[in-house]
Design a protein around this motif. Structure first.
Motif, PDB file in Angstrom:
ATOM      1  N   LYS A 263       0.793  -1.487  -0.489  1.00 18.03           N
ATOM      2  CA  LYS A 263       0.573   0.259  -0.333  1.00 18.03           C
ATOM      3  C   LYS A 263       1.239   0.715   0.129  1.00 18.03           C
ATOM      4  O   LYS A 263       1.687   1.444  -0.181  1.00 18.03           O
ATOM      5  CB  LYS A 263      -1.058  -0.197   1.151  1.00 18.03           C
ATOM      6  N   HIS A 293      -1.073  -5.632   5.930  1.00 20.57           N
ATOM      7  CA  HIS A 293      -0.253  -6.657   6.209  1.00 20.57           C
ATOM      8  C   HIS A 293      -1.290  -7.165   7.978  1.00 20.57           C
ATOM      9  O   HIS A 293      -0.876  -7.806   8.324  1.00 20.57           O
ATOM     10  CB  HIS A 293       1.172  -6.555   7.073  1.00 20.57           C
ATOM     11  N   TYR A 294      -2.352  -6.322   8.221  1.00 17.67           N
ATOM     12  CA  TYR A 294      -3.730  -6.376   9.017  1.00 17.67           C
ATOM     13  C   TYR A 294      -3.913  -8.188   8.889  1.00 17.67           C
ATOM     14  O   TYR A 294      -4.329  -8.396   9.991  1.00 17.67           O
ATOM     15  CB  TYR A 294      -4.011  -5.214   9.319  1.00 17.67           C
ATOM     16  N   LYS A 297      -2.441 -10.264  10.879  1.00 17.86           N
ATOM     17  CA  LYS A 297      -2.412 -10.968  12.192  1.00 17.86           C
ATOM     18  C   LYS A 297      -2.313 -11.947  12.709  1.00 17.86           C
ATOM     19  O   LYS A 297      -3.798 -11.682  12.056  1.00 17.86           O
ATOM     20  CB  LYS A 297      -2.491  -9.419  12.850  1.00 17.86           C
ATOM     21  N   PHE A 329      -7.399   1.509  16.792  1.00 10.03           N
ATOM     22  CA  PHE A 329      -5.982   1.418  16.426  1.00 10.03           C
ATOM     23  C   PHE A 329      -5.478   2.537  16.760  1.00 10.03           C
ATOM     24  O   PHE A 329      -5.406   3.863  16.746  1.00 10.03           O
ATOM     25  CB  PHE A 329      -5.590   2.079  14.575  1.00 10.03           C
ATOM     26  N   GLU A 331      -0.863   4.250  18.435  1.00  8.82           N
ATOM     27  CA  GLU A 331       0.487   4.172  17.834  1.00  8.82           C
ATOM     28  C   GLU A 331       0.943   5.711  19.134  1.00  8.82           C
ATOM     29  O   GLU A 331      -0.052   6.214  18.927  1.00  8.82           O
ATOM     30  CB  GLU A 331       1.224   5.033  16.824  1.00  8.82           C
ATOM     31  N   ARG A 338       8.302   9.571   8.955  1.00  8.86           N
ATOM     32  CA  ARG A 338       7.497   8.964   7.319  1.00  8.86           C
ATOM     33  C   ARG A 338       7.018   9.802   6.976  1.00  8.86           C
ATOM     34  O   ARG A 338       5.789   9.897   6.316  1.00  8.86           O
ATOM     35  CB  ARG A 338       6.391   8.230   7.425  1.00  8.86           C
ATOM     36  N   TYR A 341       6.052  11.209   3.234  1.00  8.36           N
ATOM     37  CA  TYR A 341       4.797   9.531   3.005  1.00  8.36           C
ATOM     38  C   TYR A 341       3.587  10.988   3.439  1.00  8.36           C
ATOM     39  O   TYR A 341       2.495  10.869   2.708  1.00  8.36           O
ATOM     40  CB  TYR A 341       5.802   8.403   3.628  1.00  8.36           C
ATOM     41  N   ASP A 350      -4.400   6.053   5.519  1.00  3.42           N
ATOM     42  CA  ASP A 350      -2.981   5.142   6.063  1.00  3.42           C
ATOM     43  C   ASP A 350      -3.627   4.223   6.729  1.00  3.42           C
ATOM     44  O   ASP A 350      -3.191   2.929   6.821  1.00  3.42           O
ATOM     45  CB  ASP A 350      -2.216   6.060   6.543  1.00  3.42           C
ATOM     46  N   ILE A 351      -4.934   4.425   7.738  1.00  2.00           N
ATOM     47  CA  ILE A 351      -5.284   2.606   8.434  1.00  2.00           C
ATOM     48  C   ILE A 351      -6.771   2.608   8.388  1.00  2.00           C
ATOM     49  O   ILE A 351      -6.856   1.048   8.062  1.00  2.00           O
ATOM     50  CB  ILE A 351      -4.696   3.662   9.742  1.00  2.00           C
ATOM     51  N   HIS A 355      -6.824  -1.201   6.794  1.00  2.00           N
ATOM     52  CA  HIS A 355      -6.540  -1.980   7.929  1.00  2.00           C
ATOM     53  C   HIS A 355      -7.963  -1.830   8.306  1.00  2.00           C
ATOM     54  O   HIS A 355      -8.510  -3.256   8.669  1.00  2.00           O
ATOM     55  CB  HIS A 355      -5.501  -1.500   9.140  1.00  2.00           C
ATOM     56  N   LYS A 451      -2.183   8.965  16.008  1.00  2.00           N
ATOM     57  CA  LYS A 451      -0.903   8.798  16.109  1.00  2.00           C
ATOM     58  C   LYS A 451      -0.177   9.566  17.315  1.00  2.00           C
ATOM     59  O   LYS A 451      -1.711  10.348  17.550  1.00  2.00           O
ATOM     60  CB  LYS A 451      -0.080   8.988  14.730  1.00  2.00           C
ATOM     61  N   LYS A 456       0.145   2.304  22.124  1.00  2.00           N
ATOM     62  CA  LYS A 456      -0.271   1.546  21.535  1.00  2.00           C
ATOM     63  C   LYS A 456      -1.065   0.584  20.983  1.00  2.00           C
ATOM     64  O   LYS A 456      -0.677  -0.480  22.065  1.00  2.00           O
ATOM     65  CB  LYS A 456       1.331   1.502  20.884  1.00  2.00           C
ATOM     66  N   GLN A 492      -3.283  -5.742  19.239  1.00  2.00           N
ATOM     67  CA  GLN A 492      -1.794  -6.595  19.323  1.00  2.00           C
ATOM     68  C   GLN A 492      -1.719  -4.933  20.465  1.00  2.00           C
ATOM     69  O   GLN A 492      -2.463  -4.374  20.755  1.00  2.00           O
ATOM     70  CB  GLN A 492      -1.377  -5.767  17.733  1.00  2.00           C
TER      71      GLN A 492
HETATM   72  O1  LIG Z   1       0.767   0.178   6.832  1.00  2.00           O
HETATM   73  C1  LIG Z   1       1.155   0.944   7.834  1.00  2.00           C
HETATM   74  O2  LIG Z   1       0.966   1.168   9.268  1.00  2.00           O
HETATM   75  C2  LIG Z   1       1.675   1.005  10.449  1.00  2.00           C
HETATM   76  C3  LIG Z   1       1.031   0.011  11.950  1.00  2.00           C
HETATM   77  O3  LIG Z   1       1.332  -1.591  11.644  1.00  2.00           O
HETATM   78  P1  LIG Z   1       2.015  -2.609  12.601  1.00  2.00           P
HETATM   79  O4  LIG Z   1       1.888  -3.687  12.547  1.00  2.00           O
HETATM   80  O5  LIG Z   1       3.666  -1.864  13.510  1.00  2.00           O
HETATM   81  O6  LIG Z   1       0.876  -1.814  13.671  1.00  2.00           O
HETATM   82  C4  LIG Z   1       2.112   2.002  10.610  1.00  2.00           C
HETATM   83  O7  LIG Z   1       2.859   2.606  11.537  1.00  2.00           O
HETATM   84  C5  LIG Z   1       2.373   2.520   9.073  1.00  2.00           C
HETATM   85  O8  LIG Z   1       1.918   3.954   9.270  1.00  2.00           O
HETATM   86  C6  LIG Z   1       0.913   2.440   7.723  1.00  2.00           C
HETATM   87  O9  LIG Z   1       1.302   2.681   7.015  1.00  2.00           O
END
Ligand SMILES: O=C1O[C@H](COP(=O)(O)O)[C@@H](O)[C@H](O)[C@H]1O
Ligand SMILES: NC(=O)C1=CN([C@@H]2O[C@H](COP(=O)(O)OP(=O)(O)OC[C@H]3O[C@@H](n4cnc5c(N)ncnc54)[C@H](OP(=O)(O)O)[C@@H]3O)[C@@H](O)[C@H]2O)C=CC1
Length: 606
Positions: A263, A293-294, A297, A329, A331, A338, A341, A350-351, A355, A451, A456, A492
């Motif tokens: 992505k 990638h979510y 998980k 979600f 963080e 970043r 981006y 982004d999320i 995700h 964020k 987290k 997580q």
């Molecule tokens: O795709 C992304 O995911 C990360 C968070 O992934 P995680 O597996 O560490 O929860 C996020 O920090 C990033 O901004 C975003 O592009």
């Protein structure tokens, strides 16, 4: 000496349709990864050779003493091929000849997989991709013949790449194993793995450079049938150049070629459609693996198991019993590093659009016809298409500002040098979504992502309705919400699934409290949970598409968010500022309150 001729399922179980097996375009099979021998049902046969056979839904495999692997489509019940194989081995014939004589597939060892990490010098490659590949190797999940090649513009030798990669590798620890055995072969495994890693420097838009890569890969592939996986770990503006060059000059001539695309898949409906159209100039849809990638998980993958293999959840899984669903979600760090981006995308793209929406779709979909990728993805698309596109009033946006705590000053988002000082890009958003179908009509699905918050975590919270005519109402006081059941799936950190119930406090009186029925993964399972990238890389190698995003899913996801994103940008909506390290803007509470919801992560007893 007794021979152990043992039968087993893979660790996914033989009756599960997506139990791991390879399926490649050229029809060759190459199995990777066997279940631990402790789960084998052992039968002792009088012979001098050791065979283990492993069964899944597609094929049977035999692991021979010398490490050779044989596969056959013959049912496990028919032991003739296995007997023939054993007899051959007993007579001293080579594994290869025995396999052929017994009717096992002749070529499964003759294919190879080459994995090219495009953008190998970058952050994601170092942080996630190489470590995941090593973890797969360490667990015995990569095929016998494989090559890993890093590709980027930076100049690097093979040794330099290996040195860079080696700094990020760790060996998986199984708590059941006893020190010092657990890490005995770790260094050896790392060295073996690193010896299979190579580097090729080149431009992303040079067919000549990719053609040189092709030559290098061929040398390592040694004339075998070659399957090639390209992982695009590069900024999106160079995806198409790289795909074009890889497909024109470095795709496999006799095996499969697949491309994992990271992505962001565009930044709205139009740019996403344009990206898909360009990718499809060079690749068929089944060659494109859009990674979220979510979906890899552990607890997200477990959602379907929880819903569809337990009687107790599915009957409750609707508007009849569920008051609201929350997807959260957070963080505890900002966009450090970043910002360049992030400023072009913001937290919603982004999320949320990927995700959290993917989790929502898995959570809310109807029971799929089967566990096949297409059946699951069909159901997810139906959910997404039943949703009402977001409007401005359904959303609250925020941006973090500088905050000083304990003598430490944390930066504002706009303090990042790569972010414009007047940026309005949201680093926090909360949204209310609705699914207009019979199951979910009127149930708010609340999302919250941010964020630079106080913690987290990622979790799914399901708040159930009040118990009608509850005999114990007077024990709860006036706040009935506090007394309703809540199912929490903590994705997580510290994975867990727990259900909040009302319970009698032991004693002579009648006092109730809220207690958790708790499935805490660290306490229940001794094995470390694999990283999402491991699962997804293995799936891509095996051609399993279930956890990757299909293009119509992507279109449906963008349709939900694009009008809102445009409005936010056109109207230059000013985000609500929140201090770095806080719980986010207060507006998120007003948004939830509008739907009579209280965020579960904020309540006193979480
Ligand atoms: O795709 C992304 O995911 C990360 C968070 O992934 P995680 O597996 O560490 O929860 C996020 O920090 C990033 O901004 C975003 O592009
Ligand atoms: N990092 C992360 O945590 C995550 C990243 N992603 C996505 O994964 C992909 C890779 O991310 P990440 O590793 O952080 O990216 P990087 O910015 O680190 O870029 C990866 C590599 O691409 C090359 N590169 C960078 N910028 C350019 C450019 N403008 N033109 C040509 N080449 C360039 C560089 O290699 P060289 O100069 O050697 O060619 C760099 O090492 C992106 O699409 C990102 O959105 C997704 C989720 C999380």
């Amino acid at each position: 000496m007794a021979t152990v001729f043992s039968s087993s399922t893979t660790h996914y179980g033989s009756s599960v349709p997506y139990s791991r097996s390879s399926s490649s375009l050229n029809g060759h099979h190459q199995r990777i990864g066997f279940s631990s021998s402790s789960s084998f049902q052992e039968r002792v046969l009088p012979a001098k050779v050791s065979l283990q056979y492993v069964r899944n839904s597609h094929q049977n495999m035999v692991l021979m003493q010398d490490g050779a692997v044989a596969t056959t489509a013959t049912p496990v019940g028919n032991e003739t091929p296995f007997k023939k194989l054993k007899e051959g081995l007993l007579s001293g014939t080579s594994s290869e000849e025995c396999k052929n004589a017994a009717g096992f597939d002749a070529n499964e060892n003759e294919s190879t997989v080459s994995i090219t990490v495009v953008g190998a010098s970058g952050d994601l490659a170092k942080k996630k991709i190489f470590p995941a590949l090593f973890a797969l190797y360490y667990e015995g999940c990569l095929p016998e013949h494989f090559t890993i090649c890093g590709y980027a513009r930076s100049k690097m030798t093979d040794a330099e790449l290996r040195n860079m990669v080696s700094r990020t590798l760790t060996c998986r620890i199984d708590k059941r194993q006893v020190w010092p055995f657990l890490l005995l072969n770790c260094d050896e495994k790392m060295e073996q793995f690193l010896n299979r890693c190579f580097y090729h420097s080149g431009q992303y838009d040079s067919e000549k450079n990719f053609s040189d890569l092709d030559k290098k890969l061929k040398q390592h592939e040694g004339g075998r049938v070659c399957n090639r996986l390209f992982y695009l770990s590069i900024p999106p503006n160079i995806f198409i150049d790289a795909v074009k060059c890889a497909s024109m000059s470095a795709s496999s001539g006799n095996g499969w070629t697949r491309v994992i695309v990271e992505k962001p898949f565009g930044r709205d409906s139009e740019s996403s459609a344009a990206l898909t159209k360009s990718l499809k100039q060079y690749l068929a849809e089944d060659q494109i693996f859009r990674i979220d990638h979510y979906l890899g998980k552990e607890l997200v993958e477990n959602l379907s198991v929880l819903r569809f293999s337990n009687l107790i959840f599915e009957p409750l899984w609707s508007r009849q019993y569920i008051r609201n669903v929350q997807l959260i979600f957070s963080e505890d760090f900002g966009t450090e590093g970043r910002g360049g981006y992030f400023d072009n995308y913001g937290i919603i793209r982004d999320i949320m659009q990927n995700h959290l929406l993917q989790i929502l779709a898995l959570f809310a979909m109807e029971t799929p016809v089967s566990l096949d990728a297409e059946d699951i993805r069909n159901e997810k698309v139906k959910v997404l298409r039943s949703m009402r596109p977001l409007q401005l009033e359904d959303v609250v946006v925020g941006q973090y500002k500088s905050h000083t705590k304990g003598g430490v000053t944390y930066p504002a988002y706009t303090d990042d040098k790569t972010v414009p000082k007047d940026s309005l890009t949201p680093t926090f958003a909360a949204a209310a979504l609705f699914i207009n179908n019979a199951r979910w009509d009127g149930v708010p699905f609340l999302m919250k992502a941010g964020k630079a918050l106080h913690t987290k975590s990622a979790e799914i919270r399901v708040q159930f309705r009040h118990v009608p005519g509850n005999l114990y109402n007077r024990n709860f006081g006036t706040d009935l919400d506090r007394a309703t059941n809540e199912l929490v799936i903590r994705v997580q950190p510290d994975e867990a699934i727990y259900l909040k119930i009302n319970n009698k406090v032991p004693g002579l009186g009648m006092r109730l409290d809220r207690s958790n029925l708790n499935l805490h993964y660290a306490a229940r399972y001794s094995k470390e949970i694999p990283d999402a990238y491991e699962r997804l890389l293995l799936d891509a190698i095996e051609g399993e598409r279930r956890l990757f995003i299909r293009s119509d899913e992507l279109d449906a996801a963008w349709s939900l968010f694009t009008p809102l994103l445009k409005e936010l940008e056109e109207k230059k909506i000013i985000p609500e500022y929140y201090p770095y390290g806080s719980r986010g803007p207060v507006g998120a509470h007003y948004l939830a309150a509008r739907y009579k919801v209280r965020w579960g992560d904020i309540s006193l007893e979480q």
